[in-house]
Design a protein around this motif. Structure first.
Motif, PDB file in Angstrom:
ATOM      1  N   ASN A 140      48.065   3.271  11.832  1.00 42.00           N
ATOM      2  CA  ASN A 140      47.659   4.562  12.395  1.00 42.00           C
ATOM      3  C   ASN A 140      47.109   4.430  13.815  1.00 42.00           C
ATOM      4  OD1 ASN A 140      47.734   6.924  10.231  1.00 42.00           O
ATOM      5  ND2 ASN A 140      47.200   5.021   9.153  1.00 42.00           N
ATOM      6  N   GLY A 141      47.608   3.445  14.532  1.00 37.78           N
ATOM      7  CA  GLY A 141      47.326   3.358  15.960  1.00 37.78           C
ATOM      8  C   GLY A 141      46.081   2.606  16.360  1.00 37.78           C
ATOM      9  N   PHE A 142      45.391   1.981  15.410  1.00 38.01           N
ATOM     10  CA  PHE A 142      44.224   1.154  15.747  1.00 38.01           C
ATOM     11  C   PHE A 142      44.701  -0.274  15.992  1.00 38.01           C
ATOM     12  CE2 PHE A 142      42.420   4.745  13.592  1.00 38.01           C
ATOM     13  CZ  PHE A 142      41.139   4.901  14.090  1.00 38.01           C
ATOM     14  N   ALA A 143      44.360  -0.836  17.132  1.00 36.46           N
ATOM     15  CA  ALA A 143      44.745  -2.207  17.455  1.00 36.46           C
ATOM     16  C   ALA A 143      43.716  -3.167  16.885  1.00 36.46           C
ATOM     17  CB  ALA A 143      44.842  -2.396  18.971  1.00 36.46           C
ATOM     18  N   CYS A 144      44.188  -4.154  16.139  1.00 34.37           N
ATOM     19  CA  CYS A 144      43.282  -5.172  15.600  1.00 34.37           C
ATOM     20  C   CYS A 144      43.036  -6.214  16.696  1.00 34.37           C
ATOM     21  CB  CYS A 144      43.884  -5.833  14.355  1.00 34.37           C
ATOM     22  SG  CYS A 144      42.764  -7.030  13.588  1.00 34.37           S
ATOM     23  N   LYS A 145      41.814  -6.281  17.187  1.00 34.18           N
ATOM     24  CA  LYS A 145      41.476  -7.179  18.291  1.00 34.18           C
ATOM     25  C   LYS A 145      40.995  -8.539  17.808  1.00 34.18           C
ATOM     26  CE  LYS A 145      41.784  -5.497  21.802  1.00 34.18           C
ATOM     27  NZ  LYS A 145      42.990  -5.209  22.630  1.00 34.18           N
ATOM     28  N   ASN A 146      40.565  -8.609  16.570  1.00 39.47           N
ATOM     29  CA  ASN A 146      40.063  -9.858  16.012  1.00 39.47           C
ATOM     30  C   ASN A 146      40.095  -9.753  14.489  1.00 39.47           C
ATOM     31  OD1 ASN A 146      38.431 -12.242  15.407  1.00 39.47           O
ATOM     32  ND2 ASN A 146      36.768 -10.786  15.071  1.00 39.47           N
ATOM     33  N   SER A 147      40.644 -10.761  13.848  1.00 38.33           N
ATOM     34  CA  SER A 147      40.678 -10.774  12.385  1.00 38.33           C
ATOM     35  C   SER A 147      40.265 -12.148  11.882  1.00 38.33           C
ATOM     36  CB  SER A 147      42.075 -10.400  11.866  1.00 38.33           C
ATOM     37  OG  SER A 147      43.063 -11.267  12.416  1.00 38.33           O
ATOM     38  N   TRP A 152      35.800  -7.915  11.544  1.00 37.52           N
ATOM     39  CA  TRP A 152      37.103  -7.705  12.180  1.00 37.52           C
ATOM     40  C   TRP A 152      36.990  -6.509  13.115  1.00 37.52           C
ATOM     41  CZ3 TRP A 152      41.650  -8.652   8.210  1.00 37.52           C
ATOM     42  CH2 TRP A 152      41.536  -9.954   7.705  1.00 37.52           C
ATOM     43  N   ASP A 153      37.570  -6.645  14.298  1.00 35.90           N
ATOM     44  CA  ASP A 153      37.432  -5.631  15.347  1.00 35.90           C
ATOM     45  C   ASP A 153      38.704  -4.811  15.510  1.00 35.90           C
ATOM     46  OD1 ASP A 153      34.946  -6.760  15.869  1.00 35.90           O
ATOM     47  OD2 ASP A 153      35.728  -8.095  17.416  1.00 35.90           O
ATOM     48  N   TYR A 154      38.525  -3.504  15.679  1.00 35.17           N
ATOM     49  CA  TYR A 154      39.645  -2.588  15.895  1.00 35.17           C
ATOM     50  C   TYR A 154      39.320  -1.685  17.078  1.00 35.17           C
ATOM     51  CZ  TYR A 154      40.996  -4.058  11.214  1.00 35.17           C
ATOM     52  OH  TYR A 154      41.348  -4.813  10.115  1.00 35.17           O
ATOM     53  N   GLU A 155      40.378  -1.253  17.779  1.00 30.01           N
ATOM     54  CA  GLU A 155      40.163  -0.392  18.937  1.00 30.01           C
ATOM     55  C   GLU A 155      41.197   0.720  18.977  1.00 30.01           C
ATOM     56  OE1 GLU A 155      39.748  -0.693  23.836  1.00 30.01           O
ATOM     57  OE2 GLU A 155      40.323  -2.445  22.659  1.00 30.01           O
ATOM     58  N   LEU A 160      35.668   0.888  20.255  1.00 23.02           N
ATOM     59  CA  LEU A 160      35.684  -0.349  19.479  1.00 23.02           C
ATOM     60  C   LEU A 160      34.945  -0.154  18.161  1.00 23.02           C
ATOM     61  CD1 LEU A 160      36.413  -3.399  19.429  1.00 23.02           C
ATOM     62  CD2 LEU A 160      34.149  -3.826  20.436  1.00 23.02           C
ATOM     63  N   PHE A 161      35.560  -0.608  17.075  1.00 25.62           N
ATOM     64  CA  PHE A 161      34.937  -0.571  15.752  1.00 25.62           C
ATOM     65  C   PHE A 161      34.788  -1.991  15.228  1.00 25.62           C
ATOM     66  CE2 PHE A 161      37.035   3.486  16.275  1.00 25.62           C
ATOM     67  CZ  PHE A 161      36.077   4.380  15.827  1.00 25.62           C
ATOM     68  N   GLU A 162      33.611  -2.293  14.697  1.00 26.03           N
ATOM     69  CA  GLU A 162      33.400  -3.556  14.012  1.00 26.03           C
ATOM     70  C   GLU A 162      33.356  -3.265  12.515  1.00 26.03           C
ATOM     71  OE1 GLU A 162      30.053  -5.779  15.421  1.00 26.03           O
ATOM     72  OE2 GLU A 162      31.073  -6.351  17.281  1.00 26.03           O
ATOM     73  N   ILE A 163      34.327  -3.811  11.801  1.00 26.83           N
ATOM     74  CA  ILE A 163      34.416  -3.609  10.350  1.00 26.83           C
ATOM     75  C   ILE A 163      33.854  -4.856   9.673  1.00 26.83           C
ATOM     76  CG2 ILE A 163      35.902  -3.013   8.425  1.00 26.83           C
ATOM     77  CD1 ILE A 163      35.880  -0.869  10.566  1.00 26.83           C
ATOM     78  N   HIS A 164      32.707  -4.707   9.044  1.00 21.81           N
ATOM     79  CA  HIS A 164      31.977  -5.824   8.439  1.00 21.81           C
ATOM     80  C   HIS A 164      32.257  -5.920   6.947  1.00 21.81           C
ATOM     81  CE1 HIS A 164      28.931  -6.223  11.853  1.00 21.81           C
ATOM     82  NE2 HIS A 164      29.504  -5.062  12.117  1.00 21.81           N
ATOM     83  N   THR A 165      32.196  -7.147   6.442  1.00 22.13           N
ATOM     84  CA  THR A 165      32.164  -7.350   4.994  1.00 22.13           C
ATOM     85  C   THR A 165      30.801  -7.870   4.553  1.00 22.13           C
ATOM     86  OG1 THR A 165      33.171  -9.536   5.306  1.00 22.13           O
ATOM     87  CG2 THR A 165      34.644  -7.707   4.758  1.00 22.13           C
ATOM     88  N   SER A 166      29.921  -8.119   5.530  1.00 20.23           N
ATOM     89  CA  SER A 166      28.506  -8.422   5.275  1.00 20.23           C
ATOM     90  C   SER A 166      27.724  -7.958   6.495  1.00 20.23           C
ATOM     91  CB  SER A 166      28.292  -9.917   5.017  1.00 20.23           C
ATOM     92  OG  SER A 166      28.729 -10.684   6.122  1.00 20.23           O
ATOM     93  N   VAL A 167      26.467  -7.577   6.292  1.00 24.66           N
ATOM     94  CA  VAL A 167      25.714  -6.993   7.410  1.00 24.66           C
ATOM     95  C   VAL A 167      25.002  -8.041   8.250  1.00 24.66           C
ATOM     96  CG1 VAL A 167      25.421  -4.720   6.367  1.00 24.66           C
ATOM     97  CG2 VAL A 167      23.714  -6.522   5.907  1.00 24.66           C
ATOM     98  N   ILE A 168      24.746  -9.219   7.691  1.00 28.67           N
ATOM     99  CA  ILE A 168      24.128 -10.312   8.436  1.00 28.67           C
ATOM    100  C   ILE A 168      25.056 -11.518   8.374  1.00 28.67           C
ATOM    101  CG2 ILE A 168      22.273 -12.022   8.457  1.00 28.67           C
ATOM    102  CD1 ILE A 168      21.165  -9.553   9.504  1.00 28.67           C
ATOM    103  N   GLU A 329      33.209 -19.482  12.870  1.00 28.25           N
ATOM    104  CA  GLU A 329      32.647 -18.163  13.156  1.00 28.25           C
ATOM    105  C   GLU A 329      33.043 -17.639  14.531  1.00 28.25           C
ATOM    106  OE1 GLU A 329      31.182 -16.483  10.872  1.00 28.25           O
ATOM    107  OE2 GLU A 329      31.107 -18.126   9.429  1.00 28.25           O
ATOM    108  N   ILE A 330      33.752 -18.452  15.326  1.00 24.75           N
ATOM    109  CA  ILE A 330      34.133 -18.033  16.677  1.00 24.75           C
ATOM    110  C   ILE A 330      35.330 -17.088  16.580  1.00 24.75           C
ATOM    111  CG2 ILE A 330      34.957 -18.809  18.938  1.00 24.75           C
ATOM    112  CD1 ILE A 330      33.491 -21.455  18.450  1.00 24.75           C
ATOM    113  N   PRO A 331      35.211 -15.857  17.089  1.00 29.38           N
ATOM    114  CA  PRO A 331      36.254 -14.846  16.876  1.00 29.38           C
ATOM    115  C   PRO A 331      37.633 -15.229  17.386  1.00 29.38           C
ATOM    116  CG  PRO A 331      34.246 -13.825  17.678  1.00 29.38           C
ATOM    117  CD  PRO A 331      34.037 -15.308  17.766  1.00 29.38           C
TER     118      PRO A 331
END
Length: 391
Positions: A140-147, A152-155, A160-168, A329-331
């Protein structure tokens, strides 16, 4: 702290309390604007001074720059809200639950939502839905910038959106903070597929998040202002928050930060802690603690925390050849997670990536590592971190 740093805090307090102010005549307003930029507080500064009866204390050209910066924030905020609405609709239609946290929630507690700048928008999802979310968003047009890693980052639309699977993710003091905030999604209250954290839990997380920033470079004034905004609008039991955070050894840090919050913004509590060092640490190095900061001293302090050997050679070896646990952990190193045998290849990739994209950073860090000055600064910072319970 210099005069302008103190005044930026004073103006942010007046803004939060929606007080009309009269500008001081002995302030260097160019320096004040520069500090506001470093701390991502230009929107707050503009809202504080725009209706001052003596606004002409600020020269027209400088006020125009500040005003334009605020209008840029308004535009960015509108794009963030619109694109977030699209993302939320997509996730809900796909029956994927999510939780907004940090800036996307906090902005609504400020007198002017657009004044609270956000570099990105943070959402938490269930880990098992990570690939499903990637497929949905990219279709749907969101570019995945980091997985790579837990974020994982989307734009889309420049947002920019940061999609987390943990908060810390990573260290946040001497205790196991990641474990304390594990399965945070289960603490949310859901309306359909959209969840929100209870105010107290979110507040505890925000303190842990500041601790996390401290353990790397540092944090700035804005993160304390965030705490003040929550305390003004929400019913937070500070005794319970401090008690809860003791489970992950963050109670002393919480008391230090809340004492600063009380001194600066009149909310929180004075826990009888000396605040001078913490105020200096927060006010002097910008929003993320890396302004006018010795990278080498930070790296040396982190080595002290890990009981690593000191000295120029060992320090430089650690910089050039981090462990697998740190490398994964380095993106921009996507290929190493789950494959520690590729660590030597990742070292080479990281070296050439930094040579291309962070050449000045690498040169400065390598040159200063192991120096007497860097080691002395690191030792002072290590002792301070022990005082506030981060070591």
């Amino acid at each position: 702290m210099d005069k302008e740093q103190n005044y930026l805090i004073e103006l942010s307090r007046a803004y939060l309390n929606e007080e009309k102010i009269s500008l001081k005549s002995d302030i260097d307003y160019k320096h004040l604007y520069s500090l506001a930029r470093e701390h991502n507080l230009c929107g707050v500064l503009y809202c504080a001074v725009k209706n001052a009866e003596n606004r002409d204390m600020i020269e027209k050209e400088l006020f125009s720059r500040l005003e334009n910066t605020f209008f840029d924030l308004v535009y960015a905020s509108n794009m963030q809200v619109q694109t977030l609405d699209e993302l939320k609709a997509l996730l809900s239609q796909a029956q994927i639950r999510f939780v907004l946290f940090k800036g996307a929630v906090l902005r609504n507690l400020f007198p002017v939502a657009e004044s609270r700048s956000m570099g990105d928008t943070d959402l938490l999802i269930d880990k098992e839905n990570r690939d499903k979310v990637k497929e949905l968003l990219t279709a749907n047009g969101f570019a995945c910038k980091n997985s790579n890693g837990p974020v994982w980052d989307y734009e889309k639309n420049g947002v920019l959106f940061e999609i987390h699977t943990s908060v810390i993710n990573g260290r946040a003091g001497a205790g196991n903070v990641s474990e304390y905030f594990e399965n945070a999604v289960e603490r949310a209250v859901f309306n359909g597929y959209e969840g929100v954290f209870p105010d107290e839990y979110h507040f505890e997380y925000l303190i842990a998040h500041i601790a996390h920033h401290f353990c790397f470079y540092g944090a700035g004034i804005k993160l304390v202002l965030d705490l003040a905004a929550v305390l003004k609008k929400c019913n937070i039991d500070l005794d319970r928050a401090v008690s809860d955070l003791s489970e992950c050894l963050l109670s002393d840090f919480a008391k230090a930060i809340l004492s600063v919050c009380f001194k600066w913004y009149g909310v929180g509590r004075d826990f009888g802690k000396s605040t001078q060092k913490t105020e200096e640490f927060l006010a002097c190095h910008g929003a993320f603690g890396n302004s006018q900061r010795s990278t080498a001293a930070v790296l040396e302090r982190r080595a002290l925390e890990e009981n690593a050997s000191s000295g120029k050679i060992s320090s430089k070896i650690r910089l050039l050849f981090p462990s697998y646990e740190k490398m994964k952990e380095i993106p921009y190193i996507k290929f190493i997670e789950g494959r520690p045998y590729l660590t030597p290849l990742a070292w080479g990739y990281r070296f050439f990536y930094n040579l291309k994209n962070r050449k000045d950073f690498m040169k400065t860090a390598v040159r200063e590592l192991g120096s007497e000055e860097a080691r002395a600064q690191a030792a002072d910072e290590y002792d301070y971190f022990k005082e506030i319970g981060l070591v």
